[in-house]
Design a protein around this motif. Structure first.
Motif, PDB file in Angstrom:
ATOM      1  N   HIS A 195      -1.258  -3.855 -10.115  1.00 19.43           N
ATOM      2  CA  HIS A 195      -2.084  -3.991  -8.919  1.00 19.43           C
ATOM      3  C   HIS A 195      -2.782  -5.338  -8.986  1.00 19.43           C
ATOM      4  N   GLY A 201      -3.424  -4.825  -3.531  1.00 21.93           N
ATOM      5  CA  GLY A 201      -2.526  -3.690  -3.499  1.00 21.93           C
ATOM      6  C   GLY A 201      -1.591  -3.693  -4.686  1.00 21.93           C
ATOM      7  N   TYR A 250       6.138   2.595   0.385  1.00 19.10           N
ATOM      8  CA  TYR A 250       5.254   1.443   0.249  1.00 19.10           C
ATOM      9  C   TYR A 250       5.295   0.649   1.544  1.00 19.10           C
ATOM     10  N   PHE A 302       0.869  -1.170   0.000  1.00 18.26           N
ATOM     11  CA  PHE A 302       0.000   0.000   0.000  1.00 18.26           C
ATOM     12  C   PHE A 302       0.912   1.228   0.000  1.00 18.26           C
TER      13      PHE A 302
END
Length: 141
Positions: free
Chosen positions: A91, A104, A60, A52
């Protein structure tokens, strides 16, 4: 990785057991000099590293997930970095045996038994460069 090319340039990619989806696909697009395009995929993996993006810390937040995991949705694009190499921005949504989902930014996924990708190259290149205001490498037009 197995690859089948169609007359319109679309590539079907079959990621082999234990192969990393991102590393293998990145190697293929670099070999074929694909610097713009999009892809989608489904399959399963034995392990995945997802993240994320935290805009506050500009980092991240990574998490490694153990499988087996279903690749329910995988989508992304291809662009070219400053050093001239191709970069995949991907993703993913993964499902576990309890049918819970996690998703994510995808850093790594080890196919088990496979991941099937549809890659649609575009002519030319899209450049991805660092934008200091947000700390990310974004498309440059």
């Amino acid at each position: 990785m197995k690859c089948k090319e169609f007359p319109d340039g679309t590539l079907l990619l079959q990621v082999q057991p234990g192969e990393d989806v991102i590393a293998g696909t990145t190697a293929l697009v670099n070999e074929r000099k694909i610097y713009a395009g999009g892809f989608t995929g489904i399959g399963a993996c034995g392990e995945a590293e997802i993240a994320f993006w935290d805009p506050k810390s500009r980092q991240y937040l990574k998490r490694t997930l153990a499988g087996p995991l279903e690749i329910l949705a995988l989508t992304g694009n291809v662009a070219r970095l400053d050093d001239g190499t191709a970069f995949l921005h991907a993703h993913i949504v993964l499902g576990d045996r309890e049918m819970n989902c996690r998703g994510g930014h995808l850093f790594r996924a080890l196919a088990e038994p496979t991941c099937e990708l549809v890659l649609r190259p575009l002519g030319g290149a899209v450049e991805r460069r660092m934008v200091e205001s947000c700390g990310l490498r974004l498309w440059q037009f």
